[in-house]
Design an enzyme around this catalytic site. Structure first.
Site, short mmCIF file in Angstrom:
data_model
loop_
_atom_site.label_atom_id
_atom_site.label_comp_id
_atom_site.label_asym_id
_atom_site.label_seq_id
_atom_site.Cartn_x
_atom_site.Cartn_y
_atom_site.Cartn_z
N SER A 195 0.94 -1.30 -0.06
CA SER A 195 0.06 -0.05 -0.18
C SER A 195 0.81 1.06 -0.02
O SER A 195 0.32 2.18 -0.64
CB SER A 195 -0.85 -0.01 1.33
OG SER A 195 -1.93 -1.12 1.16
N ASP A 202 -1.48 5.03 8.77
CA ASP A 202 -1.17 3.88 7.93
C ASP A 202 -0.92 4.38 6.60
O ASP A 202 -0.90 5.39 6.21
CB ASP A 202 -2.30 3.00 7.78
CG ASP A 202 -2.11 1.76 7.34
OD1 ASP A 202 -0.96 0.95 7.99
OD2 ASP A 202 -2.81 1.15 6.45
N THR A 229 -1.45 4.38 3.31
CA THR A 229 -2.20 5.31 2.24
C THR A 229 -2.46 6.67 2.80
O THR A 229 -1.93 7.61 2.10
CB THR A 229 -3.66 4.81 1.91
OG1 THR A 229 -3.18 3.34 1.71
CG2 THR A 229 -4.38 5.23 0.84
N HIS A 240 -4.08 -2.24 -4.89
CA HIS A 240 -3.50 -3.43 -5.18
C HIS A 240 -4.95 -4.20 -4.83
O HIS A 240 -5.89 -3.98 -4.15
CB HIS A 240 -2.41 -3.92 -4.61
CG HIS A 240 -2.59 -3.65 -2.95
ND1 HIS A 240 -3.04 -4.69 -2.26
CD2 HIS A 240 -2.05 -3.02 -2.27
CE1 HIS A 240 -3.17 -4.34 -1.25
NE2 HIS A 240 -2.29 -3.23 -1.03
ZN LIG Z 1 -2.40 -5.11 2.64
#
Ligand SMILES: [Zn+2]
Ligand SMILES: *[C@@H]1O[C@H](CO)[C@@H](O)[C@H](O)[C@H]1NC(C)=O
Ligand SMILES: *[C@@H]1O[C@H](CO)[C@@H](O)[C@H](O)[C@H]1NC(C)=O
Length: 583
Positions: free
Chosen positions: A139, A190, A192, A384
């Protein structure tokens, strides 16, 4: 755009070729002309006329093509007027998740099989997802492609393979006078969200990411609104609910140094009245220690956690109000963060509810744009796919039947993650867990978890025995019971390299991301759409962070990246399976 320009080249080339061969033909015919002079003269005149006409027509088409191309170019690269940009990320959602969720919804709501999700109605194209270091991205590299418009290595938080920072669309938007926001259902630190507002070499540096996100980074504060989880990275080590290694109080720094308004509860969120009242910015809302619960579980804890669509709604209204008197609009990133986690856990019952909630948030954004007086665009895609999800599964050696069972997913009222945590809490609550007999544990798992939680009343002895034998693996084992019965397949607990879908509201310039694209092209579209100078930000970052390009260290870290990432994924799995949390 270069692509447009090159598209006209073959047209020119073909034309030159045609006229050349035509004059060759003329020369050949010329040698036999004396035999039938009258007829030949007529033929020649006719040919000259046709040739002239063809030439004129071609010239006309060329002029039109250039005009159209020029027009759309200038329209796209120099957008005029105020505009809003909403970028949505469905972390870990591949094409199969859409088929799964669409059929699930048709089943549970008794809809026609032609009924589609809102996402389906706005399908735009697909995106290739590989990173600079691997065919299978994570990510961090995925979000760097969106934020910077450039490929980088797995683990990179808006840092390029040469270890220099790259400016992000959010930073450039803020600098240009846009109001900016991030909304997620996992840690706000996180990968993103981090990629839009911070720069670190590795995604694990979440304590540092938290600092940069509130304004301690090289550019100062660049975000105006953040809603999400991951509160533990903002609280000093030693205080309740902290997961920081140091004793820095990031909430305090946010409030005292950068003017943030801070809320950390459902009550605080409800006081914002979904944005119908004025929301003071900057606004930091951290509603969970780490991740939000999966939507499937959250609906039973609605008094504790807001939903993704509620947060998206509130954020959009807040940013719209904040820009009402501005000639610039807003940039907002909204992530359906935990579609990915349901994929890691191979839990289809959790995943369909995550995707439905994401679809709901997507619909709100589409409706907002339709009604808004300000021009705006929504682009939505995934970084993804996760899990290698397939909508069929062969459970026995015999040739499989062509079907899968949405009813099994509909019967589950809890995620495997929630039930596994419940099991671990139950065991931890016993005075002497070793006194727990196999029979008692088997009964507990069946009667308290499998039957009421998964809606499965025919668990086999061997399925239950497996969980009893390794309670730390309860999460994947419970998820497998659902997948086997629903006939849903998975090929990995990690990510996969399949192309992911791109969705859009359409509008100016969005033709640029039609068809099959690199993820970095999506990132380039974002900055172009709001016409902000990301390169200037990159220059400033490189100076302020005092980074020199270092290709040597790239190779060194690329080699390490694999191990490092395996360790991280292992961590994510442990978080899904073992985590004994207070939620
Ligand atoms: Zn993941
Ligand atoms: C918090 O501090 C203690 C004592 O220094 C340390 O052992 C612990 O690992 C720290 N917590 C985290 C999450 O790093
Ligand atoms: C759903 O649950 C009910 C009762 O718990 C059970 O009778 C039924 O067989 C279940 N259906 C499926 C498809 O698992």
């Amino acid at each position: 755009m270069p692509r447009r320009a090159s598209a006209t080249t073959p047209l020119l080339a073909d034309d030159r070729h045609d006229s050349a061969s035509e004059s060759e033909d003329d020369a050949l015919r010329g040698s036999s002309a004396s035999a039938h002079t009258g007829r030949s003269l007529y033929m020649r005149l006719r040919e000259v006329f046709l040739f002239g006409w063809a030439l004129l027509a071609t010239a006309g088409i060329l002029i039109m093509a250039v005009w159209v191309s020029h027009n759309s170019q200038t329209h796209f690269s120099k957008p005029a007027g105020k505009r809003n940009l909403i970028f949505m990320v469905s972390d870990g959602m591949g094409p199969a998740s859409l088929s799964l969720t669409r059929s699930f919804r048709q089943y549970t709501e008794g809809l026609e099989y032609g009924d589609t999700l809102t996402l389906d109605k706005h399908f735009w194209g697909s995106s290739r997802t590989r990173s600079s270091s691997s065919l299978v991205t994570d990510s961090a590299a995925g979000a760097t492609a969106f934020s910077c418009g450039k490929k980088s290595y797995n683990g990179a938080i808006s840092i390029l393979p040469d270890k220099t920072p790259c400016g992000t669309v959010l930073e450039a938007a803020k600098r240009a006078g846009f109001v900016t926001g991030l909304v997620v259902t996992t840690d706000i630190t996180d990968a993103t969200p981090a990629c839009f507002a911070s720069h670190v070499d590795l995604r694990e540096q979440e304590d540092e990411i938290a600092m940069q996100e509130v304004g301690e980074g090289p550019l100062g504060r660049v975000v105006d609104l953040m809603f999400g989880g991951g509160r533990c990275h903002f609280l000093p080590n030693g205080t309740e609910g902290s997961c920081r290694a140091d004793d820095v109080d990031v909430v305090d720094i946010a409030k005292s140094q950068h003017g943030w308004n801070y809320i950390d509860s459902r009550a605080g969120f409800d006081a914002l009245w979904e944005g119908k009242v004025d929301i003071p910015l900057p606004m930091l809302g951290l509603f969970a220690d780490t991740d939000f619960p999966f939507e499937l579980d959250r609906r039973n804890m609605n008094e504790v956690y807001p939903s993704l669509s509620e947060m998206a709604k509130t954020a959009i209204r807040a940013l719209e109000k904040a820009t009402v008197n501005s000639d610039k609009g807003f940039f907002l990133m909204i992530e359906g963060s935990r579609i990915d986690h349901a994929g890691h856990g191979n839990d289809p019952a959790a995943q369909v509810r995550e995707v439905l909630e994401y679809d709901k948030a997507f619909k709100f954004v589409i409706d907002f744009l339709k009604e808004s007086k300000t021009e705006g665009v929504l682009v939505a895609t995934s970084d993804h796919e996760t899990g290698g999800l397939s909508i069929a599964r062969q459970n026995t050696p015999g040739y499989p039947e062509y079907l899968w069972y949405p009813a099994v997913l509909a019967n589950a009222s809890s995620s495997s993650e929630y039930l596994a945590k419940k099991l671990h809490r139950h065991i931890a609550s016993l005075e002497d867990p070793s006194m727990l007999s196999v029979e008692e544990l088997t009964t507990y798992i069946n009667d308290e978890l499998v039957v009421p939680g998964l809606g499965i009343s025919d668990a086999s002895d061997s399925e239950l025995a497996e969980i009893v034998k390794s309670t730390e693996s309860a999460q994947p084992l419970l998820a497998k019971m659902v997948s086997v019965r629903a006939q849903i397949g998975w090929s990995t607990h990690g990510h996969s390299a399949v192309d992911v879908n791109v969705y859009s509201s359409g509008g100016p310039g969005t033709e640029e991301i039609r068809g099959n694209r690199e993820n970095s092209e999506i990132g380039q579209f974002l900055r172009n759409y709001i016409d902000v100078d990301v390169e200037a930000i990159t220059k400033e970052l490189v100076e302020k962070m005092d980074r020199k390009p270092s290709f040597q260290s790239v190779e060194a870290t690329t080699a390490k990246e694999g191990d490092h990432w395996a360790a991280h994924e292992d961590f994510e799995m442990r978080r899904l399976t073992n985590d004994i949390e207070s939620s």
